[in-house]
Write a protein that holds these residues in place. Sequence first.
Motif, PDB file in Angstrom:
ATOM      1  N   GLN A 102       0.500  -1.584  -0.229  1.00 38.31           N
ATOM      2  CA  GLN A 102       0.099   0.321   0.100  1.00 38.31           C
ATOM      3  C   GLN A 102       0.464   1.085  -0.367  1.00 38.31           C
ATOM      4  O   GLN A 102       0.075   1.963  -0.540  1.00 38.31           O
ATOM      5  CB  GLN A 102      -1.382   0.149   1.404  1.00 38.31           C
ATOM      6  N   ARG A 103       1.969   1.197   0.886  1.00 34.88           N
ATOM      7  CA  ARG A 103       2.988   2.378   0.855  1.00 34.88           C
ATOM      8  C   ARG A 103       3.525   2.448  -0.499  1.00 34.88           C
ATOM      9  O   ARG A 103       3.574   3.582  -0.667  1.00 34.88           O
ATOM     10  CB  ARG A 103       3.581   2.216   1.838  1.00 34.88           C
ATOM     11  N   VAL A 104       3.281   1.512  -1.348  1.00 36.48           N
ATOM     12  CA  VAL A 104       4.074   1.530  -2.433  1.00 36.48           C
ATOM     13  C   VAL A 104       3.579   2.230  -3.875  1.00 36.48           C
ATOM     14  O   VAL A 104       3.402   3.093  -4.090  1.00 36.48           O
ATOM     15  CB  VAL A 104       5.261   0.707  -3.163  1.00 36.48           C
ATOM     16  N   LEU A 105       2.322   1.772  -3.548  1.00 42.16           N
ATOM     17  CA  LEU A 105       1.380   1.352  -4.775  1.00 42.16           C
ATOM     18  C   LEU A 105       0.201   3.225  -4.361  1.00 42.16           C
ATOM     19  O   LEU A 105      -0.072   3.761  -5.710  1.00 42.16           O
ATOM     20  CB  LEU A 105       0.131   0.719  -4.855  1.00 42.16           C
ATOM     21  N   LEU A 106      -0.282   2.931  -3.473  1.00 39.33           N
ATOM     22  CA  LEU A 106      -1.127   4.059  -3.174  1.00 39.33           C
ATOM     23  C   LEU A 106      -0.136   4.977  -1.461  1.00 39.33           C
ATOM     24  O   LEU A 106      -1.127   5.027  -0.479  1.00 39.33           O
ATOM     25  CB  LEU A 106      -2.586   3.355  -2.295  1.00 39.33           C
ATOM     26  N   ARG A 107       0.619   5.039  -2.166  1.00 38.77           N
ATOM     27  CA  ARG A 107       1.377   6.110  -1.631  1.00 38.77           C
ATOM     28  C   ARG A 107       0.175   7.907  -0.594  1.00 38.77           C
ATOM     29  O   ARG A 107      -0.174   8.115  -1.290  1.00 38.77           O
ATOM     30  CB  ARG A 107       2.978   6.296  -1.795  1.00 38.77           C
ATOM     31  N   PRO A 108       0.709   8.238   0.199  1.00 43.19           N
ATOM     32  CA  PRO A 108       0.125   9.006   0.618  1.00 43.19           C
ATOM     33  C   PRO A 108      -0.041  10.229  -0.142  1.00 43.19           C
ATOM     34  O   PRO A 108       1.546  11.193  -0.411  1.00 43.19           O
ATOM     35  CB  PRO A 108       0.890   9.680   2.175  1.00 43.19           C
ATOM     36  N   VAL A 109      -0.856  11.596  -0.038  1.00 37.69           N
ATOM     37  CA  VAL A 109      -0.971  12.487  -1.753  1.00 37.69           C
ATOM     38  C   VAL A 109      -0.343  13.882  -0.842  1.00 37.69           C
ATOM     39  O   VAL A 109      -0.233  13.363   0.554  1.00 37.69           O
ATOM     40  CB  VAL A 109      -2.507  12.370  -2.061  1.00 37.69           C
ATOM     41  N   LEU A 135      -6.758   2.663  -7.026  1.00 36.44           N
ATOM     42  CA  LEU A 135      -6.559   3.604  -6.553  1.00 36.44           C
ATOM     43  C   LEU A 135      -6.208   5.709  -7.405  1.00 36.44           C
ATOM     44  O   LEU A 135      -7.608   5.566  -7.577  1.00 36.44           O
ATOM     45  CB  LEU A 135      -5.775   3.270  -8.641  1.00 36.44           C
ATOM     46  N   TYR A 136      -5.541   5.603  -6.436  1.00 38.78           N
ATOM     47  CA  TYR A 136      -5.420   7.268  -6.227  1.00 38.78           C
ATOM     48  C   TYR A 136      -4.409   7.615  -6.798  1.00 38.78           C
ATOM     49  O   TYR A 136      -2.597   7.074  -6.456  1.00 38.78           O
ATOM     50  CB  TYR A 136      -5.803   7.828  -5.516  1.00 38.78           C
ATOM     51  N   GLU A 137      -3.615   8.745  -7.389  1.00 35.51           N
ATOM     52  CA  GLU A 137      -2.634   9.976  -6.662  1.00 35.51           C
ATOM     53  C   GLU A 137      -2.635  11.200  -7.303  1.00 35.51           C
ATOM     54  O   GLU A 137      -3.546  11.633  -8.256  1.00 35.51           O
ATOM     55  CB  GLU A 137      -1.213   9.028  -8.403  1.00 35.51           C
ATOM     56  N   VAL A 138      -1.742  11.939  -7.043  1.00 41.63           N
ATOM     57  CA  VAL A 138      -1.715  13.374  -7.513  1.00 41.63           C
ATOM     58  C   VAL A 138      -0.497  13.364  -7.811  1.00 41.63           C
ATOM     59  O   VAL A 138       1.099  13.047  -7.100  1.00 41.63           O
ATOM     60  CB  VAL A 138      -2.090  14.242  -6.063  1.00 41.63           C
ATOM     61  N   VAL A 139       0.272  14.547  -8.764  1.00 38.64           N
ATOM     62  CA  VAL A 139       1.197  15.036  -9.241  1.00 38.64           C
ATOM     63  C   VAL A 139       1.590  15.953  -9.194  1.00 38.64           C
ATOM     64  O   VAL A 139       0.711  16.288 -10.449  1.00 38.64           O
ATOM     65  CB  VAL A 139       1.689  13.469 -10.439  1.00 38.64           C
ATOM     66  N   THR A 162      -3.770  -4.966 -11.562  1.00 36.70           N
ATOM     67  CA  THR A 162      -3.684  -3.969 -12.136  1.00 36.70           C
ATOM     68  C   THR A 162      -3.799  -2.512 -12.035  1.00 36.70           C
ATOM     69  O   THR A 162      -3.139  -1.363 -13.000  1.00 36.70           O
ATOM     70  CB  THR A 162      -5.070  -4.142 -13.445  1.00 36.70           C
ATOM     71  N   ALA A 163      -3.874  -2.043 -10.660  1.00 42.20           N
ATOM     72  CA  ALA A 163      -3.518  -0.802 -10.429  1.00 42.20           C
ATOM     73  C   ALA A 163      -2.621   0.064 -10.531  1.00 42.20           C
ATOM     74  O   ALA A 163      -1.979   0.793 -10.195  1.00 42.20           O
ATOM     75  CB  ALA A 163      -4.405  -1.015  -9.232  1.00 42.20           C
ATOM     76  N   ALA A 164      -1.365  -0.894  -9.683  1.00 39.04           N
ATOM     77  CA  ALA A 164      -0.072  -0.530  -9.778  1.00 39.04           C
ATOM     78  C   ALA A 164       0.698  -0.136 -11.016  1.00 39.04           C
ATOM     79  O   ALA A 164       1.633   0.720 -11.878  1.00 39.04           O
ATOM     80  CB  ALA A 164       0.750  -2.423  -9.670  1.00 39.04           C
ATOM     81  N   VAL A 165       0.135  -1.162 -12.146  1.00 38.44           N
ATOM     82  CA  VAL A 165       0.538  -0.566 -13.966  1.00 38.44           C
ATOM     83  C   VAL A 165      -0.410   0.996 -13.837  1.00 38.44           C
ATOM     84  O   VAL A 165       0.554   1.356 -14.500  1.00 38.44           O
ATOM     85  CB  VAL A 165      -0.290  -1.729 -14.453  1.00 38.44           C
ATOM     86  N   VAL A 166      -1.160   1.656 -13.454  1.00 36.05           N
ATOM     87  CA  VAL A 166      -1.855   2.533 -13.919  1.00 36.05           C
ATOM     88  C   VAL A 166      -1.511   3.589 -13.393  1.00 36.05           C
ATOM     89  O   VAL A 166      -1.122   4.468 -13.903  1.00 36.05           O
ATOM     90  CB  VAL A 166      -3.290   2.287 -13.395  1.00 36.05           C
TER      91      VAL A 166
END
Length: 333
Positions: A102-109, A135-139, A162-166
Amino acid sequence: MGSVVLVDVTAGPGIGFLPMMALGPAFAGLIGNVRRSVVIGVVALVLSLMLSIFNDQLGERRGYTTLFSVAGVAVAGVAATAMRQRREAELASVRSIAEAAQRVLLRPVPRNAGHLRAAVSYTSAMADARIGGDLYEVVTSPTGVRIIVGDVQGKGLEAVETAAVVVGAFREAAYDEKDLMAVGERLERALSRHLSGEKFVTAVLAEVRDGDGATLLNFGHPAPLMIRPDGSVSFVEPPERAMPLGLDLEDGPAPEPHPVPFVPGDQLLFYTDGVSEARDRFNRFYPIDERGDLFKDPDPDAVLASVRHDLADHVGAPPHDDAAMLLLRYRDQ
């Protein structure tokens, strides 16, 4: 076991409570460790031997049968305790691995990105897991802050992969590509190499530039919720429904980037269908657009906590699907 001894001594040898001595070792395997189970088994066997002597059953077949039964249950209890402890250790290891994933895939935004304040909430439908197919991410990119919230079809490890790929593809593309459409095309190419059959990922991409509002790109995902400072709430629907990621875009319309006014005081809530399609016992969907009063708290994390608790109250049962939420609040610096 003490109660069995007391009852057996009080009732006398004719009643036959002695076989109930096996209950102690039988239940010992449910709690405690192996040493505790061994101690309980030995105590039960000793007490059974003493009661057999007291009841003059030691030389009889009934007495030997009882002793062998108690001894067998005690051994089985010790073995069950050892197996339970091993499984508990394996489960703890799996949970630890899930937390690391989780820390790798969905790290804190990032909590702050320019004029934006962000908060996230994630609830997995799997009781022993911490991650799933949402999944979610902020860049923060050279052109602005870019966001993705998505939902992978299916559940389990395949959905997590699949979420990790995205997420991995988005982290690179969001920083490198000049516009959202190019980011979406990068995600499409990454998934085309990974997915097979009719698997797909719904997602909504967003880009926020200072003083220039927000631009959304929706790949078949639930429309985000806009909350204005005056308390009005509305869904930010795309101009036209588009195909999810992973499906051939030639089979349906491609998404079109659409601008949305986004000024200080506004809030944008991105979420997955674990929120919008959550049902109560009357089969009614969760009315997220009727919960504008929950967004008045100045702390975005508190807002999502309130929505999460309200959602749980609406469903009244453990969640049937993963539920992710990402809240963006436009504020003055």
